[in-house]
Design a protein around this motif. Structure first.
Motif, short mmCIF file in Angstrom:
data_model
loop_
_atom_site.label_atom_id
_atom_site.label_comp_id
_atom_site.label_asym_id
_atom_site.label_seq_id
_atom_site.Cartn_x
_atom_site.Cartn_y
_atom_site.Cartn_z
N VAL A 1 26.61 71.17 -23.63
CA VAL A 1 25.20 70.74 -23.62
C VAL A 1 24.66 70.73 -22.20
O VAL A 1 25.40 70.80 -21.23
N ASP A 2 23.34 70.62 -22.11
CA ASP A 2 22.67 70.19 -20.89
C ASP A 2 22.65 68.67 -21.01
O ASP A 2 21.88 68.11 -21.79
N ILE A 3 23.49 67.98 -20.25
CA ILE A 3 23.72 66.56 -20.51
C ILE A 3 22.47 65.71 -20.33
O ILE A 3 22.28 64.70 -21.03
N GLU A 4 21.58 66.09 -19.43
CA GLU A 4 20.37 65.30 -19.24
C GLU A 4 19.47 65.39 -20.48
O GLU A 4 18.92 64.39 -20.94
N ARG A 5 19.33 66.60 -21.02
CA ARG A 5 18.57 66.75 -22.26
C ARG A 5 19.29 66.05 -23.42
O ARG A 5 18.66 65.39 -24.26
N TYR A 6 20.60 66.21 -23.47
CA TYR A 6 21.37 65.67 -24.59
C TYR A 6 21.27 64.15 -24.67
O TYR A 6 21.08 63.59 -25.77
N TYR B 1 21.93 59.40 -30.05
CA TYR B 1 21.65 58.06 -30.57
C TYR B 1 22.88 57.16 -30.63
O TYR B 1 22.75 55.95 -30.84
N ASP B 2 24.07 57.71 -30.49
CA ASP B 2 25.28 56.88 -30.64
C ASP B 2 26.32 57.16 -29.57
O ASP B 2 27.50 56.88 -29.77
N VAL B 3 25.91 57.70 -28.45
CA VAL B 3 26.85 58.06 -27.38
C VAL B 3 26.61 57.14 -26.19
O VAL B 3 25.47 56.95 -25.74
N ARG B 4 27.69 56.53 -25.69
CA ARG B 4 27.60 55.63 -24.55
C ARG B 4 28.44 56.19 -23.40
O ARG B 4 29.65 56.40 -23.56
N ILE B 5 27.78 56.46 -22.27
CA ILE B 5 28.45 57.01 -21.09
C ILE B 5 27.98 56.23 -19.86
O ILE B 5 26.79 55.93 -19.71
N ASP B 6 28.90 55.93 -18.99
CA ASP B 6 28.58 55.26 -17.73
C ASP B 6 27.66 56.16 -16.90
O ASP B 6 27.97 57.34 -16.68
N PRO B 7 26.52 55.67 -16.44
CA PRO B 7 25.61 56.50 -15.63
C PRO B 7 26.29 57.12 -14.42
O PRO B 7 25.94 58.24 -14.01
N ALA B 8 27.24 56.43 -13.82
CA ALA B 8 27.95 57.00 -12.67
C ALA B 8 28.74 58.23 -13.08
O ALA B 8 28.82 59.21 -12.32
N ALA B 9 29.32 58.20 -14.28
CA ALA B 9 30.06 59.36 -14.77
C ALA B 9 29.12 60.53 -15.03
O ALA B 9 29.47 61.69 -14.77
N VAL B 10 27.91 60.24 -15.51
CA VAL B 10 26.92 61.30 -15.73
C VAL B 10 26.55 61.95 -14.41
O VAL B 10 26.46 63.19 -14.32
N GLN B 11 26.34 61.16 -13.37
CA GLN B 11 25.98 61.71 -12.08
C GLN B 11 27.11 62.56 -11.51
O GLN B 11 26.88 63.65 -10.96
N THR B 12 28.35 62.09 -11.66
CA THR B 12 29.50 62.88 -11.20
C THR B 12 29.60 64.18 -11.98
O THR B 12 29.90 65.24 -11.42
N PHE B 13 29.33 64.11 -13.28
CA PHE B 13 29.34 65.30 -14.14
C PHE B 13 28.34 66.33 -13.63
O PHE B 13 28.64 67.53 -13.54
N LEU B 14 27.15 65.89 -13.25
CA LEU B 14 26.11 66.81 -12.79
C LEU B 14 26.48 67.44 -11.45
O LEU B 14 26.09 68.58 -11.17
N ASN B 15 27.23 66.73 -10.65
CA ASN B 15 27.56 67.21 -9.30
C ASN B 15 28.88 67.97 -9.23
O ASN B 15 29.24 68.45 -8.15
N THR B 16 29.61 68.04 -10.36
CA THR B 16 30.96 68.63 -10.34
C THR B 16 31.03 69.84 -11.25
O THR B 16 30.92 69.71 -12.48
N PRO B 17 31.20 71.05 -10.72
CA PRO B 17 31.37 72.23 -11.59
C PRO B 17 32.64 72.09 -12.43
O PRO B 17 33.68 71.65 -11.94
N GLY B 18 32.54 72.45 -13.70
CA GLY B 18 33.72 72.38 -14.57
C GLY B 18 34.10 70.98 -14.96
O GLY B 18 35.25 70.72 -15.34
N ALA B 19 33.16 70.07 -14.91
CA ALA B 19 33.45 68.67 -15.28
C ALA B 19 33.41 68.50 -16.79
O ALA B 19 32.79 69.28 -17.52
N ALA B 20 34.08 67.46 -17.26
CA ALA B 20 34.09 67.12 -18.68
C ALA B 20 34.13 65.61 -18.81
O ALA B 20 34.69 64.91 -17.97
N ILE B 21 33.51 65.12 -19.88
CA ILE B 21 33.56 63.70 -20.23
C ILE B 21 34.29 63.60 -21.56
O ILE B 21 33.84 64.16 -22.56
#
Length: 381
Positions: free
Chosen positions: A103-108, A113-133
């Protein structure tokens, strides 16, 4: 007090029979609790899905072009759009696959409606190529933790492997963490590994779209507008409420009907069981009851003893089943196996005890009638 001793004497007369009957009643009420919990789980799942959320898929089997996203977001009544792409993969030699949601995680996250992710992890995801949550359930199953780099073998794709760095853990807002399975990865990162052309899945395709409407009251009109927009295109769409798509094939009304029928059959069988036990208990004590009548005990006192014995059996069985039900989260225990079980509403507990009283009352109709009609002359038999 003497009447309570009379009840206890009848109950303890045959401990094995009393224990087995009480256990049967407990099983019936435990079944009532679990099946009503299943019903409550499905209801809660349905209610948790926002009414303003739509799912767009291909009208025919296959994929949709990513470019359709920009057309959809310009349709009046559309608030947010996110593209969804699922890939199956295998991790080492573990049985079972790992599902990747690209996905495009920002759009996603604007439509999830039922997904909980730490905002810090989202920011790291955006800044890291090949990242996964990683989903909490998958992380637990495979022993993954933040900072691990994992390799996955794509299934059904002409690729050797995908490599991802786990930067966070996601879980559900409404269900057990064990149900959070798979990996959320970047669509652009995965898409660039796919061939540009050829048969099957190629770059620039997605599995569908999640669409959020600006007004839940107009989602039907928005869905019709989306499908009309692509009616004559090479990739026509089929749009429906996400709630309907998620419940597709599950038929909650039929599940509720089946649960009620099973519970009804179990309680009906237990009614025969307890009535038979009480009838046998009274039959075994005919001479005893006749002796008590000859000593001045009234029919009402003897009926109270029989009714108290039946009530003790049914109430104890209900307590054995329903009190642990209020203390143990069966959803957490069964969620890892895919069961949708939640604690049933609290109103079930007084209803359960009321049903135990009714069961006790119905069980003594015939034995109680026989006790009332018993003649003191029976002592001579």
């Amino acid at each position: 007090m003497r009447y309570l001793l009379l009840v206890w004497a009848g109950f303890a007369r045959d401990p094995l029979r009393a224990a087995l009957t009480t256990g049967s009643v407990a099983v019936a009420f435990a079944l009532l609790w679990i099946l009503k919990g299943l019903d409550a789980g499905i209801e809660r799942r349905m209610e948790s899905i926002p009414e303003d959320l739509l799912h767009v898929s291909g009208r025919f089997p296959g994929y949709l072009p990513l470019a359709s996203l920009y057309t959809i977001e310009r349709i009046p009544g559309v608030s947010d759009v996110a593209h969804l792409m699922y890939h199956n993969s295998r991790y080492r030699t573990f049985k079972g696959g790992v599902t990747l949601l690209a996905v495009d995680i920002e759009r996603y996250l604007r439509v999830a409606y039922d997904v909980r992710i730490d905002p810090a992890a989202v920011q790291t995801f955006l800044n890291t190529p090949g990242a996964a949550i990683a989903g909490a359930g998958s992380a637990k199953s495979f022993g993954w933790k933040v900072g691990d780099r994992i390799s996955l073998k794509p299934i059904g794709l002409p690729l050797d492997e995908w490599s991802f760095l786990i930067v966070g853990i996601w879980d559900h807002d409404i269900s057990s963490p064990d149900e959070a399975k798979g990996l959320i990865v970047s669509y652009s990162h995965v898409d660039q590994t796919l061939p540009a052309e050829g048969a099957g899945l190629v770059a620039g395709l997605v599995g569908g779209f999640a669409v959020k409407a600006t007004d839940a009251r107009h989602v039907g009109a928005v869905a019709a507008a989306i499908d009309e927009q692509f009616r004559n295109s090479s990739a026509p769409t089929l749009t429906a409420r996400t709630r309907q798509v998620m419940m597709s094939g599950r038929r909650p009304d039929q599940v509720r009907l089946a649960a009620n029928m099973i519970v009804g059959a179990a309680l009906f069988a237990i009614l025969f069981c307890t009535a038979g036990v009480m009838a046998q208990s009274v039959r075994d004590r005919y001479r005893e009851f006749a002796m008590m009548k000859s000593l001045g005990f009234g029919g009402g006192a003897l009926l109270f003893g029989v009714a108290g014995e039946s009530l003790l059996i049914c109430a104890t069985g209900a307590l054995i089943a329903l009190i642990p039900a209020a203390m143990i989260d069966v959803g957490a225990l069964l969620g890892r196996y895919g069961a949708v079980v939640y604690p049933p509403p609290w109103s079930l507990y007084p209803i359960g005890f009321a049903m135990s009283l009714l069961l006790a009352g119905l069980s003594i109709i015939l034995p109680g009638w026989r006790v009332l009609r018993l003649s003191p002359a029976e002592v001579a038999r």
